[in-house]
Design a protein around this motif. Sequence first.
Motif, PDB file in Angstrom:
ATOM      1  N   ASN A 270       0.855  -1.268  -0.193  1.00 16.45           N
ATOM      2  CA  ASN A 270       0.019   0.140   0.039  1.00 16.45           C
ATOM      3  C   ASN A 270       0.701   1.235   0.012  1.00 16.45           C
ATOM      4  N   ALA A 271       2.147   1.263   0.174  1.00 16.06           N
ATOM      5  CA  ALA A 271       2.884   2.367   0.341  1.00 16.06           C
ATOM      6  C   ALA A 271       2.874   3.352  -0.901  1.00 16.06           C
ATOM      7  N   PRO A 272       2.825   4.687  -0.747  1.00 17.92           N
ATOM      8  CA  PRO A 272       2.765   5.348  -1.967  1.00 17.92           C
ATOM      9  C   PRO A 272       4.123   5.437  -2.344  1.00 17.92           C
ATOM     10  N   LYS A 273       4.549   6.013  -3.619  1.00 22.12           N
ATOM     11  CA  LYS A 273       5.632   5.753  -4.260  1.00 22.12           C
ATOM     12  C   LYS A 273       6.718   6.503  -3.342  1.00 22.12           C
ATOM     13  N   ASP A 274       6.404   7.910  -3.078  1.00 26.20           N
ATOM     14  CA  ASP A 274       6.975   8.721  -1.881  1.00 26.20           C
ATOM     15  C   ASP A 274       7.653   8.104  -1.076  1.00 26.20           C
ATOM     16  N   GLU A 275       6.714   7.497  -0.139  1.00 22.82           N
ATOM     17  CA  GLU A 275       7.032   6.601   1.049  1.00 22.82           C
ATOM     18  C   GLU A 275       7.863   5.476   0.775  1.00 22.82           C
ATOM     19  N   TYR A 276       7.617   4.771  -0.375  1.00 24.01           N
ATOM     20  CA  TYR A 276       8.726   3.527  -0.504  1.00 24.01           C
ATOM     21  C   TYR A 276       9.989   4.213  -0.876  1.00 24.01           C
ATOM     22  N   GLU A 277      10.087   5.246  -1.551  1.00 26.87           N
ATOM     23  CA  GLU A 277      11.392   5.679  -1.919  1.00 26.87           C
ATOM     24  C   GLU A 277      12.106   6.372  -0.606  1.00 26.87           C
ATOM     25  N   GLN A 278      11.271   6.717   0.128  1.00 27.76           N
ATOM     26  CA  GLN A 278      11.867   7.189   1.734  1.00 27.76           C
ATOM     27  C   GLN A 278      12.345   5.956   2.368  1.00 27.76           C
ATOM     28  N   SER A 279      11.572   4.858   2.414  1.00 27.46           N
ATOM     29  CA  SER A 279      11.884   3.676   3.121  1.00 27.46           C
ATOM     30  C   SER A 279      13.261   3.013   2.656  1.00 27.46           C
ATOM     31  N   ILE A 280      13.442   2.848   1.258  1.00 34.95           N
ATOM     32  CA  ILE A 280      14.427   2.302   0.561  1.00 34.95           C
ATOM     33  C   ILE A 280      15.771   3.148   0.959  1.00 34.95           C
ATOM     34  N   HIS A 281      15.675   4.302   0.884  1.00 30.74           N
ATOM     35  CA  HIS A 281      16.778   5.460   1.327  1.00 30.74           C
ATOM     36  C   HIS A 281      17.039   5.378   2.636  1.00 30.74           C
ATOM     37  N   GLY A 282      16.294   5.115   3.811  1.00 32.56           N
ATOM     38  CA  GLY A 282      16.306   4.968   4.847  1.00 32.56           C
ATOM     39  C   GLY A 282      17.199   3.623   5.326  1.00 32.56           C
ATOM     40  N   VAL A 283      16.724   2.445   4.596  1.00 31.86           N
ATOM     41  CA  VAL A 283      17.222   1.278   4.789  1.00 31.86           C
ATOM     42  C   VAL A 283      18.807   1.150   4.407  1.00 31.86           C
ATOM     43  N   ILE A 284      18.784   1.681   3.167  1.00 32.57           N
ATOM     44  CA  ILE A 284      20.191   1.749   2.652  1.00 32.57           C
ATOM     45  C   ILE A 284      21.241   2.638   3.606  1.00 32.57           C
ATOM     46  N   GLY A 285      20.638   3.692   4.049  1.00 33.39           N
ATOM     47  CA  GLY A 285      21.501   4.427   5.157  1.00 33.39           C
ATOM     48  C   GLY A 285      22.158   3.718   6.141  1.00 33.39           C
ATOM     49  N   MET A 286      21.058   2.982   6.966  1.00 33.16           N
ATOM     50  CA  MET A 286      21.222   2.117   8.000  1.00 33.16           C
ATOM     51  C   MET A 286      22.189   0.967   7.618  1.00 33.16           C
ATOM     52  N   LEU A 287      22.056   0.370   6.415  1.00 29.92           N
ATOM     53  CA  LEU A 287      23.101  -0.452   5.965  1.00 29.92           C
ATOM     54  C   LEU A 287      24.209  -0.172   5.808  1.00 29.92           C
TER      55      LEU A 287
END
Length: 326
Positions: A270-287
């Motif tokens: 259900n995640a809108p595109k902008d929230e999906y992109e925010q999620s992936i950037h957040g995950v990559i940052g923590m990784l």
Amino acid sequence: MKAIQVTNFGGPEKLAYTDVEDVVVGKKDVCIRLYAAGVNSSDTYTLTGTYAFCVPQLPYTPGLDGAGVVEAIGEEVTNIRVGDRVFIASLLRSNSTGTFAQKMVCDETLVHLLPDHVSFEQGAALGVPALTAYRALFQRACMRPGQTIFIHGASGGVGLQAVQMAKSHGAKVIGTASKPKGKKMVKQAGADIVIDHVTEATIEDVLALTDGNGPDVIIEFLANINLETDLKLIAPFGKIVIIGNRGSIEINPRLAMQKECDILATALWNAPKDEYEQSIHGVIGMLNSGALRPIIGTTLPLQQASQAFDQLSKGIGNGKLVLIID
């Protein structure tokens, strides 16, 4: 090439390890030689042909998450190069041939660089689990540093990453698990306190861990069993985020009124595109920072995908379940 192929919907017995046609790269596509693929609960639901979020066209190759090395790119691809170590964080609505295979093709937007310190198995454990944990904590619960986060069932692929994410953002984390191995993994992930799953009889014991106030956020993986207990446990004005559920439950809404708490739910699709992109950037940052370190539980060869599905559906094992691809 070798892949898992499904020609009829059903149970794990429908997963066939067989030869399929080699993948073809389009102008904006990336071809990845896969070395590991993550197995998610959504994969087992999709196999039944009744999953609300996706009914694929038969035949199809399962798998949303994986990791490997870029083998070829389309002429319009600019963000990835041949030879890059990458992980794939796919969504059901995206163009992808499936990660349960020696090779896959997907849109360039789904392919992300995998740091050298992260193994292919760990890379395959990202995608759906990491994005789900991120969405639950930061986009649904809107957690803040200093809060107490209670993860009810923390020893699975999503739960362990939620523990790491919450700790990296300054939360006190209480995690539950049912078995010694699972508890050890939750502690390894960084939880401050690890306890048995909470029941009606142990609510007061858990409240004592939070000075009687209750946790600010509860992440819930089995709402049909635990939701009423969560309502009694949650702090006033707290938030319960439902990630998993396997049936119905009768609850007293007055419990929510007394706390003025929020019962939220999340489904990654259900995640809108902008929230999906925010999620992936957040995950990559923590990784990249090392805050996120996926913990692998069981690994099986691709040929044993049916066994992996069977284990996942029965709740056997802790940590992330990953298929190794020769």
